[in-house]
Write a protein that holds these residues in place. Structure first.
Motif, PDB file in Angstrom:
ATOM      1  N   SER A 196       0.804  -1.222   0.000  1.00 49.85           N
ATOM      2  CA  SER A 196       0.000   0.000   0.000  1.00 49.85           C
ATOM      3  C   SER A 196       0.836   1.270   0.000  1.00 49.85           C
ATOM      4  CB  SER A 196      -0.915   0.005   1.230  1.00 49.85           C
ATOM      5  OG  SER A 196      -0.134  -0.039   2.416  1.00 49.85           O
ATOM      6  N   ASP A 197       2.163   1.146  -0.082  1.00 49.54           N
ATOM      7  CA  ASP A 197       3.031   2.310   0.043  1.00 49.54           C
ATOM      8  C   ASP A 197       3.609   2.688  -1.315  1.00 49.54           C
ATOM      9  OD1 ASP A 197       4.779   4.283   0.730  1.00 49.54           O
ATOM     10  OD2 ASP A 197       5.855   3.137   2.247  1.00 49.54           O
ATOM     11  N   TYR A 198       3.213   3.854  -1.838  1.00 46.91           N
ATOM     12  CA  TYR A 198       3.694   4.277  -3.150  1.00 46.91           C
ATOM     13  C   TYR A 198       5.157   4.715  -3.116  1.00 46.91           C
ATOM     14  CZ  TYR A 198       2.824   9.047  -1.444  1.00 46.91           C
ATOM     15  OH  TYR A 198       2.827  10.207  -0.725  1.00 46.91           O
ATOM     16  N   HIS A 199       5.737   4.867  -1.906  1.00 45.08           N
ATOM     17  CA  HIS A 199       7.139   5.260  -1.800  1.00 45.08           C
ATOM     18  C   HIS A 199       8.090   4.118  -2.138  1.00 45.08           C
ATOM     19  CE1 HIS A 199       6.301   9.161  -0.019  1.00 45.08           C
ATOM     20  NE2 HIS A 199       5.510   8.595   0.863  1.00 45.08           N
ATOM     21  N   GLY A 220      12.911  11.539 -11.310  1.00 45.31           N
ATOM     22  CA  GLY A 220      11.605  11.858 -11.861  1.00 45.31           C
ATOM     23  C   GLY A 220      11.721  13.137 -12.671  1.00 45.31           C
ATOM     24  N   GLY A 221      10.586  13.688 -13.076  1.00 48.48           N
ATOM     25  CA  GLY A 221      10.608  14.953 -13.791  1.00 48.48           C
ATOM     26  C   GLY A 221      11.253  16.043 -12.943  1.00 48.48           C
ATOM     27  N   TYR A 222      11.983  16.956 -13.591  1.00 56.56           N
ATOM     28  CA  TYR A 222      12.710  17.973 -12.831  1.00 56.56           C
ATOM     29  C   TYR A 222      12.848  19.252 -13.644  1.00 56.56           C
ATOM     30  CZ  TYR A 222      16.753  16.714 -15.737  1.00 56.56           C
ATOM     31  OH  TYR A 222      17.591  16.479 -16.806  1.00 56.56           O
ATOM     32  N   GLN A 223      13.120  20.346 -12.916  1.00 59.27           N
ATOM     33  CA  GLN A 223      13.395  21.635 -13.552  1.00 59.27           C
ATOM     34  C   GLN A 223      14.355  22.427 -12.684  1.00 59.27           C
ATOM     35  OE1 GLN A 223      10.115  24.414 -13.928  1.00 59.27           O
ATOM     36  NE2 GLN A 223      11.142  25.578 -15.542  1.00 59.27           N
ATOM     37  N   ILE A 225      17.576  20.671  -5.930  1.00 57.54           N
ATOM     38  CA  ILE A 225      16.386  19.824  -6.042  1.00 57.54           C
ATOM     39  C   ILE A 225      16.517  18.663  -5.073  1.00 57.54           C
ATOM     40  CG2 ILE A 225      15.182  18.160  -7.525  1.00 57.54           C
ATOM     41  CD1 ILE A 225      15.820  19.966  -9.905  1.00 57.54           C
ATOM     42  N   VAL A 226      15.476  18.410  -4.302  1.00 61.51           N
ATOM     43  CA  VAL A 226      15.370  17.196  -3.494  1.00 61.51           C
ATOM     44  C   VAL A 226      14.267  16.351  -4.127  1.00 61.51           C
ATOM     45  CG1 VAL A 226      14.907  16.215  -1.225  1.00 61.51           C
ATOM     46  CG2 VAL A 226      16.152  18.383  -1.420  1.00 61.51           C
ATOM     47  N   MET A 227      14.646  15.183  -4.658  1.00 57.31           N
ATOM     48  CA  MET A 227      13.749  14.355  -5.459  1.00 57.31           C
ATOM     49  C   MET A 227      12.952  13.414  -4.550  1.00 57.31           C
ATOM     50  SD  MET A 227      12.750  13.830  -8.607  1.00 57.31           S
ATOM     51  CE  MET A 227      13.966  14.780  -9.506  1.00 57.31           C
ATOM     52  N   GLU A 228      11.942  13.984  -3.882  1.00 57.49           N
ATOM     53  CA  GLU A 228      11.132  13.192  -2.963  1.00 57.49           C
ATOM     54  C   GLU A 228      10.064  12.409  -3.724  1.00 57.49           C
ATOM     55  OE1 GLU A 228       9.784  16.299  -0.370  1.00 57.49           O
ATOM     56  OE2 GLU A 228      11.357  15.873   1.108  1.00 57.49           O
ATOM     57  N   SER A 229       9.750  11.233  -3.214  1.00 53.09           N
ATOM     58  CA  SER A 229       8.716  10.404  -3.816  1.00 53.09           C
ATOM     59  C   SER A 229       7.346  11.029  -3.581  1.00 53.09           C
ATOM     60  CB  SER A 229       8.761   9.000  -3.210  1.00 53.09           C
ATOM     61  OG  SER A 229       7.799   8.168  -3.804  1.00 53.09           O
ATOM     62  N   ARG A 230       6.570  11.160  -4.661  1.00 51.12           N
ATOM     63  CA  ARG A 230       5.242  11.769  -4.582  1.00 51.12           C
ATOM     64  C   ARG A 230       4.241  10.909  -5.333  1.00 51.12           C
ATOM     65  NH1 ARG A 230       6.707  18.076  -6.129  1.00 51.12           N
ATOM     66  NH2 ARG A 230       8.292  18.413  -4.525  1.00 51.12           N
ATOM     67  N   PHE A 231       2.984  11.276  -5.179  1.00 54.81           N
ATOM     68  CA  PHE A 231       1.925  10.525  -5.854  1.00 54.81           C
ATOM     69  C   PHE A 231       0.864  11.499  -6.342  1.00 54.81           C
ATOM     70  CE2 PHE A 231      -1.945   7.846  -5.821  1.00 54.81           C
ATOM     71  CZ  PHE A 231      -1.516   6.872  -6.703  1.00 54.81           C
ATOM     72  N   PRO A 232       0.807  11.817  -7.641  1.00 51.68           N
ATOM     73  CA  PRO A 232       1.706  11.335  -8.698  1.00 51.68           C
ATOM     74  C   PRO A 232       3.068  12.025  -8.629  1.00 51.68           C
ATOM     75  CG  PRO A 232       0.180  12.926  -9.606  1.00 51.68           C
ATOM     76  CD  PRO A 232      -0.243  12.711  -8.175  1.00 51.68           C
ATOM     77  N   GLN A 233       4.039  11.488  -9.394  1.00 53.80           N
ATOM     78  CA  GLN A 233       5.405  11.989  -9.348  1.00 53.80           C
ATOM     79  C   GLN A 233       5.573  13.146 -10.329  1.00 53.80           C
ATOM     80  OE1 GLN A 233       7.625  10.687  -7.049  1.00 53.80           O
ATOM     81  NE2 GLN A 233       8.768  12.536  -7.554  1.00 53.80           N
TER      82      GLN A 233
END
Length: 450
Positions: A265-268, A275-278, A359-367
């Motif tokens: 159940s954990d999307y992390h 992931g996408g970045y700018q 940038i800190v690329m933290e896991s998100r939902f959606p990413q």
């Protein structure tokens, strides 16, 4: 700034089309626009890099910077796959070389269904043409797996080859191959549809639409681990690259937090590499994914496709080659800037100090795309982020890599430092890549002023 004191030139990518294209032939032959699901391969005999892609096309290069689009991988799709699938597109190929024979594992399907085939085609040259040899895996609409996205990996002890495959449904599976390149002791029904899927090594829960695909396994002899790369999310928007590792090729594969990357159940779950970045006002990079990996002359690279930011329509993809470094804990860290021939080298404090985009690329939902925030590294080894203040130091890790260690509160970020040619400003700059508190990908790129 003059850090790159050796010959170097910018990698060619090609201009984004201003209108919809119906065929890659409408683009210059040296354009990477349209390259999708790239499988990287280097052939020692002809000293050439190959990138085999979805839509039955491949590219060649002598340096992984300048590419030339070639012809079809398989000149004519096999009749039995066309009849079964109801289409003739070739998806997500992967190649391996066995006793002088080049074996291409090709997928064919239609979008959103599990009626799919992986077939084998061979050639005596990596340029092809590749000749159809037969079906390797077949799934149907009742299958709980999807026979696409093949990757061939080798067990380092037995030297046995394994087929890794899967997209959505019940995730990623692995099966042993025989000496002829087909699945060993395959189990199917009377219609040739796979019934024994193999070992499930990665999957995602139902609420994510089981969105996992594009498996790719590498082995790093220095760490003695197998690394499984997969892509999460929608290839049209929040695609992102995740990693887990194992001491055994068949798993179990654990992420950087020691979680097994099977359905929960954990999307992390699954270490987020990219992931996408700018960075700053640079063009946003959306949906990096379906990657392959290559090690050449003790340097590692990730090759993947990306898109421009367009969450609603996705748009056409292009191919990026990113350098891949290794943290001293044995996890890969990526350099999010297109490779232009840069080499690893130490950098002075004088060159390091200045303004960066962090940038800190933290896991998100959606990413979704992660944007940067400015950070100022000062000569006295302090830094500021908005009103927040911390310290940094330059040290060496156990592998003698130059490390910038940044500390603020209970946060510690350890970065490897890499001079680059910035793909956007076309100027020399510095990029840093590392892990925050040993678990979360983080990046900093020096802001180059006009």
């Amino acid at each position: 700034m003059d850090l790159l004191n050796y010959p170097i030139d910018f990698a060619d990518q090609g201009e984004w089309p201003t209108k919809r294209i119906n065929s890659l032939d409408e683009l210059p032959s040296n354009s990477l626009i349209g390259a999708h699901d790239p499988a990287i391969f280097y052939d020692e005999d002809c000293k050439t890099f190959f990138a085999y892609c979805t839509h039955n096309v491949f590219y060649t290069s002598k340096d992984m910077k300048h590419w030339e689009r070639q012809g079809k991988i398989v000149p004519h799709m096999p009749k039995e796959t066309i009849d079964y699938i109801g289409g003739e597109d070739l998806w997500a190929p992967d190649i391996t070389k066995v006793n002088g024979e080049y074996r291409m594992y090709c997928s064919t399907s239609t979008f959103g269904v599990s009626r799919s085939i992986i077939f084998l085609a061979t050639s005596d040259t990596p340029f092809g043409p590749f000749e159809y040899k037969g079906i390797v895996l077949k799934t149907d609409l009742n299958s709980n797996v999807n026979a696409i996205d093949a990757n061939v990996a080798v067990d380092q002890k037995s030297k046995k080859q394994y087929l890794v495959y899967g997209s959505f449904w019940n995730g990623i599976h692995i099966l042993p191959l025989n000496s002829e390149g087909f699945v060993e002791n395959i189990e199917t029904d009377s219609n040739g549809v796979l019934t024994n899927y193999g070992i499930n090594i990665a999957s995602r829960p139902e609420f994510t639409d089981h969105a996992i695909e594009g498996p790719y396994i590498i082995y790093n002899k220095e760490t003695d681990y197998y690394y499984l790369f997969v892509s999460y999310g929608s290839l049209s928007s929040d695609y992102n690259i995740r990693i887990a590792r194992s001491k055994n090729i068949t798993g179990p594969y654990l992420d950087i937090d020691s979680n097994e990357i099977t359905a929960n159940s954990d999307y992390h779950t699954g270490h987020l590499l990219l992931g996408g970045y700018q960075f700053g006002n640079d063009t946003p990079v959306m949906g990096p994914g379906h990657n392959s990996v290559i090690s050449i002359n003790n340097e590692w690279f990730v090759v993947c496709h990306v898109r421009r930011k367009d969450y609603l329509h996705g748009g056409i993809s292009t191919m990026h080659v990113y350098p891949l470094l290794w943290d001293e804990s044995g996890w890969p860290i990526i350099v999010p800037n297109i490779y232009s021939g840069e080499k690893q080298q130490k950098v002075s404090l004088k060159d390091i100090i200045g303004m960066y985009d962090r940038i800190v690329m933290e896991s998100r939902f959606p990413q979704q795309i992660t944007s940067s925030f400015p950070i100022n590294l000062k000569e006295d080894k302090t830094f500021t982020i908005s009103l927040n203040k911390g310290t940094f130091d330059l040290i060496e890790d156990s592998k003698h890599n130059q490390i910038l260690e940044l500390r603020i509160g209970n946060i510690c970020e350890r970065y490897q430092i890499r001079p680059i040619l910035d793909q956007y400003s076309k100027k020399q700059s510095i990029i840093m890549t590392g892990l925050q508190n040993g678990t979360t990908s983080c990046f900093m790129k020096k802001i180059t002023l006009e």
